[in-house]
Design a protein around this motif. Sequence first.
Motif, PDB file in Angstrom:
ATOM      1  N   ILE A   1      -8.040 -20.472 -27.122  1.00  0.00           N
ATOM      2  CA  ILE A   1      -7.493 -21.544 -27.919  1.00  0.00           C
ATOM      3  C   ILE A   1      -6.345 -20.993 -28.713  1.00  0.00           C
ATOM      4  O   ILE A   1      -6.303 -20.173 -29.519  1.00  0.00           O
ATOM      5  CB  ILE A   1      -8.507 -22.386 -28.607  1.00  0.00           C
ATOM      6  N   LYS A   2      -5.006 -21.417 -28.182  1.00  0.00           N
ATOM      7  CA  LYS A   2      -3.808 -21.125 -29.031  1.00  0.00           C
ATOM      8  C   LYS A   2      -4.188 -22.104 -30.472  1.00  0.00           C
ATOM      9  O   LYS A   2      -3.354 -23.193 -30.402  1.00  0.00           O
ATOM     10  CB  LYS A   2      -2.563 -21.433 -28.524  1.00  0.00           C
ATOM     11  N   LYS A   3      -4.787 -21.635 -31.342  1.00  0.00           N
ATOM     12  CA  LYS A   3      -5.161 -22.404 -32.362  1.00  0.00           C
ATOM     13  C   LYS A   3      -4.125 -23.032 -33.199  1.00  0.00           C
ATOM     14  O   LYS A   3      -3.724 -23.954 -33.905  1.00  0.00           O
ATOM     15  CB  LYS A   3      -6.040 -21.638 -33.475  1.00  0.00           C
ATOM     16  N   ASP A   4      -2.919 -22.062 -33.413  1.00  0.00           N
ATOM     17  CA  ASP A   4      -1.623 -22.423 -34.172  1.00  0.00           C
ATOM     18  C   ASP A   4      -0.797 -23.402 -33.344  1.00  0.00           C
ATOM     19  O   ASP A   4       0.029 -23.950 -34.001  1.00  0.00           O
ATOM     20  CB  ASP A   4      -1.016 -20.953 -34.099  1.00  0.00           C
ATOM     21  N   ASN A   5      -1.292 -23.800 -32.208  1.00  0.00           N
ATOM     22  CA  ASN A   5      -0.558 -24.917 -31.761  1.00  0.00           C
ATOM     23  C   ASN A   5      -1.134 -26.284 -31.994  1.00  0.00           C
ATOM     24  O   ASN A   5      -0.445 -27.221 -31.452  1.00  0.00           O
ATOM     25  CB  ASN A   5      -0.347 -24.678 -30.083  1.00  0.00           C
ATOM     26  N   CYS A   6      -2.218 -26.362 -32.864  1.00  0.00           N
ATOM     27  CA  CYS A   6      -2.876 -27.403 -33.154  1.00  0.00           C
ATOM     28  C   CYS A   6      -2.042 -27.859 -34.101  1.00  0.00           C
ATOM     29  O   CYS A   6      -2.028 -27.314 -35.150  1.00  0.00           O
ATOM     30  CB  CYS A   6      -4.303 -27.404 -33.398  1.00  0.00           C
ATOM     31  N   ALA A   7      -1.519 -29.209 -34.141  1.00  0.00           N
ATOM     32  CA  ALA A   7      -0.674 -29.942 -35.199  1.00  0.00           C
ATOM     33  C   ALA A   7      -1.824 -30.832 -35.798  1.00  0.00           C
ATOM     34  O   ALA A   7      -1.448 -31.064 -37.207  1.00  0.00           O
ATOM     35  CB  ALA A   7       0.228 -30.724 -34.592  1.00  0.00           C
ATOM     36  N   SER A   8      -2.720 -31.390 -35.353  1.00  0.00           N
ATOM     37  CA  SER A   8      -3.422 -32.246 -36.043  1.00  0.00           C
ATOM     38  C   SER A   8      -4.928 -32.374 -35.468  1.00  0.00           C
ATOM     39  O   SER A   8      -4.962 -32.099 -34.160  1.00  0.00           O
ATOM     40  CB  SER A   8      -2.941 -33.674 -36.238  1.00  0.00           C
ATOM     41  N   ILE A   9      -5.734 -33.062 -36.225  1.00  0.00           N
ATOM     42  CA  ILE A   9      -7.072 -33.446 -35.456  1.00  0.00           C
ATOM     43  C   ILE A   9      -7.575 -34.980 -35.481  1.00  0.00           C
ATOM     44  O   ILE A   9      -7.672 -35.309 -36.539  1.00  0.00           O
ATOM     45  CB  ILE A   9      -8.195 -32.374 -35.879  1.00  0.00           C
ATOM     46  N   ALA A  10      -7.654 -35.546 -34.545  1.00  0.00           N
ATOM     47  CA  ALA A  10      -7.883 -37.012 -34.518  1.00  0.00           C
ATOM     48  C   ALA A  10      -9.233 -37.395 -34.267  1.00  0.00           C
ATOM     49  O   ALA A  10     -10.061 -36.863 -33.278  1.00  0.00           O
ATOM     50  CB  ALA A  10      -7.051 -37.729 -33.642  1.00  0.00           C
ATOM     51  N   PHE A  11      -9.846 -37.978 -35.056  1.00  0.00           N
ATOM     52  CA  PHE A  11     -11.523 -38.663 -34.887  1.00  0.00           C
ATOM     53  C   PHE A  11     -11.308 -39.968 -34.076  1.00  0.00           C
ATOM     54  O   PHE A  11     -10.688 -40.878 -35.004  1.00  0.00           O
ATOM     55  CB  PHE A  11     -12.227 -38.451 -36.195  1.00  0.00           C
ATOM     56  N   VAL A  12     -11.553 -40.095 -32.830  1.00  0.00           N
ATOM     57  CA  VAL A  12     -11.211 -41.333 -32.131  1.00  0.00           C
ATOM     58  C   VAL A  12     -12.503 -42.102 -32.001  1.00  0.00           C
ATOM     59  O   VAL A  12     -13.507 -41.681 -31.142  1.00  0.00           O
ATOM     60  CB  VAL A  12     -10.352 -41.212 -30.996  1.00  0.00           C
ATOM     61  N   ASP A  13     -12.554 -43.388 -32.308  1.00  0.00           N
ATOM     62  CA  ASP A  13     -13.826 -44.428 -32.171  1.00  0.00           C
ATOM     63  C   ASP A  13     -12.926 -45.754 -31.743  1.00  0.00           C
ATOM     64  O   ASP A  13     -12.450 -46.472 -32.065  1.00  0.00           O
ATOM     65  CB  ASP A  13     -14.304 -44.557 -33.498  1.00  0.00           C
TER      66      ASP A  13
ATOM     67  N   ALA B   1      -4.211 -29.834 -39.307  1.00  0.00           N
ATOM     68  CA  ALA B   1      -4.749 -28.787 -38.423  1.00  0.00           C
ATOM     69  C   ALA B   1      -5.319 -27.627 -39.260  1.00  0.00           C
ATOM     70  O   ALA B   1      -6.156 -26.914 -38.543  1.00  0.00           O
ATOM     71  CB  ALA B   1      -3.524 -28.296 -37.598  1.00  0.00           C
ATOM     72  N   GLU B   2      -5.043 -27.602 -40.369  1.00  0.00           N
ATOM     73  CA  GLU B   2      -5.375 -26.658 -41.623  1.00  0.00           C
ATOM     74  C   GLU B   2      -7.082 -26.667 -41.347  1.00  0.00           C
ATOM     75  O   GLU B   2      -7.588 -25.710 -41.983  1.00  0.00           O
ATOM     76  CB  GLU B   2      -5.038 -26.633 -42.787  1.00  0.00           C
ATOM     77  N   ARG B   3      -7.412 -27.685 -41.186  1.00  0.00           N
ATOM     78  CA  ARG B   3      -9.005 -27.832 -41.214  1.00  0.00           C
ATOM     79  C   ARG B   3      -9.626 -27.460 -39.848  1.00  0.00           C
ATOM     80  O   ARG B   3     -11.066 -27.581 -39.592  1.00  0.00           O
ATOM     81  CB  ARG B   3      -9.490 -29.294 -41.465  1.00  0.00           C
ATOM     82  N   PHE B   4      -8.999 -27.016 -38.956  1.00  0.00           N
ATOM     83  CA  PHE B   4      -9.515 -26.594 -37.634  1.00  0.00           C
ATOM     84  C   PHE B   4     -10.914 -25.845 -37.660  1.00  0.00           C
ATOM     85  O   PHE B   4     -11.646 -26.321 -36.998  1.00  0.00           O
ATOM     86  CB  PHE B   4      -8.345 -25.672 -36.664  1.00  0.00           C
ATOM     87  N   LEU B   5     -10.802 -24.717 -38.659  1.00  0.00           N
ATOM     88  CA  LEU B   5     -12.035 -23.945 -38.267  1.00  0.00           C
ATOM     89  C   LEU B   5     -13.147 -24.730 -39.016  1.00  0.00           C
ATOM     90  O   LEU B   5     -14.471 -24.396 -38.740  1.00  0.00           O
ATOM     91  CB  LEU B   5     -11.686 -22.497 -39.019  1.00  0.00           C
ATOM     92  N   ASP B   6     -12.865 -25.411 -40.203  1.00  0.00           N
ATOM     93  CA  ASP B   6     -13.948 -26.259 -40.636  1.00  0.00           C
ATOM     94  C   ASP B   6     -14.532 -27.116 -39.806  1.00  0.00           C
ATOM     95  O   ASP B   6     -15.773 -27.337 -39.691  1.00  0.00           O
ATOM     96  CB  ASP B   6     -13.348 -26.861 -41.859  1.00  0.00           C
TER      97      ASP B   6
ATOM     98  N   TRP C   1     -10.142 -35.238 -31.148  1.00  0.00           N
ATOM     99  CA  TRP C   1      -8.902 -34.698 -30.387  1.00  0.00           C
ATOM    100  C   TRP C   1      -8.158 -33.545 -31.229  1.00  0.00           C
ATOM    101  O   TRP C   1      -7.809 -33.934 -32.403  1.00  0.00           O
ATOM    102  CB  TRP C   1      -7.989 -35.890 -29.838  1.00  0.00           C
ATOM    103  N   PHE C   2      -8.117 -32.513 -30.597  1.00  0.00           N
ATOM    104  CA  PHE C   2      -7.169 -31.344 -31.149  1.00  0.00           C
ATOM    105  C   PHE C   2      -6.015 -31.646 -30.558  1.00  0.00           C
ATOM    106  O   PHE C   2      -5.690 -31.335 -29.482  1.00  0.00           O
ATOM    107  CB  PHE C   2      -8.002 -30.174 -31.031  1.00  0.00           C
ATOM    108  N   MET C   3      -4.856 -31.843 -31.389  1.00  0.00           N
ATOM    109  CA  MET C   3      -3.605 -32.437 -30.824  1.00  0.00           C
ATOM    110  C   MET C   3      -2.584 -31.280 -31.019  1.00  0.00           C
ATOM    111  O   MET C   3      -2.432 -30.850 -32.264  1.00  0.00           O
ATOM    112  CB  MET C   3      -3.239 -33.794 -31.485  1.00  0.00           C
ATOM    113  N   ASN C   4      -1.839 -31.155 -29.981  1.00  0.00           N
ATOM    114  CA  ASN C   4      -0.477 -30.328 -30.259  1.00  0.00           C
ATOM    115  C   ASN C   4       0.712 -30.888 -30.831  1.00  0.00           C
ATOM    116  O   ASN C   4       0.501 -32.447 -30.774  1.00  0.00           O
ATOM    117  CB  ASN C   4      -0.341 -29.586 -28.952  1.00  0.00           C
ATOM    118  N   ALA C   5       1.740 -30.317 -31.108  1.00  0.00           N
ATOM    119  CA  ALA C   5       2.915 -30.702 -31.689  1.00  0.00           C
ATOM    120  C   ALA C   5       3.704 -31.910 -30.905  1.00  0.00           C
ATOM    121  O   ALA C   5       4.416 -32.721 -30.997  1.00  0.00           O
ATOM    122  CB  ALA C   5       3.933 -29.978 -32.096  1.00  0.00           C
ATOM    123  N   GLY C   6       3.388 -31.767 -29.542  1.00  0.00           N
ATOM    124  CA  GLY C   6       3.939 -32.624 -28.456  1.00  0.00           C
ATOM    125  C   GLY C   6       3.413 -34.130 -28.498  1.00  0.00           C
ATOM    126  O   GLY C   6       3.838 -34.846 -27.713  1.00  0.00           O
ATOM    127  N   GLY C   7       2.222 -34.232 -29.261  1.00  0.00           N
ATOM    128  CA  GLY C   7       1.572 -35.496 -29.096  1.00  0.00           C
ATOM    129  C   GLY C   7       0.475 -35.641 -28.167  1.00  0.00           C
ATOM    130  O   GLY C   7       0.169 -36.629 -27.888  1.00  0.00           O
TER     131      GLY C   7
END
Length: 168
Positions: free
Chosen positions: A105-117, A50-55, A129-135
């Motif tokens: 967007i509640k950016k701090d709720n983003c736990a990871s970012i998935a590239f789905v193919d 998630a730390e890569r959100f802005l990039d 996909w910008f994923m939250n901690a709840g999956g």
Amino acid sequence: MSDGTVAERARAALAEKPDGVVEAIAATAGVTPADVLAVLPDGAAVSSPAERFLDIWNELRSWGEVLMIVQTPDIVFEVPGHLPEGTEGHGWFNIHGDSPIGGHIKKDNCASIAFVDRNFHGRRSLSVWFMNAGGSAMFKLFVRRDDKKELLADQTAKFETLRDSLRS
């Protein structure tokens, strides 16, 4: 849910509908969408911290018009548009500009970012996909299609380049 580990249940549900809606597959298995993404074939879901959100957001802004999808149990909301610049303030990532895509967007709720193919209803689909901690997906951004329903070549190349740069 029934017997089996989370991964076993996710794999079994995915096997029944391999190109179906991830959220529906997850519901069938009693798991989260993140659990389904985790059992996709190798390379089908590449995760970034998630730390890569802005990039990542700023790179996606260069893609042109994308399709943003926000899905809840009650609605699948689809908005085509260019991603506007965002600013952080009051605990939100605020996006406004000359695009139908706007809001907070509640950016701090983003736990990871998935590239789905993966295939979706018989066609290749590419999404971020910008994923939250709840999956679950907070929101998804999809590579657009042309009038023949083919993925746009320039966005496909940008997706693949960005995804590949994140692989460790």
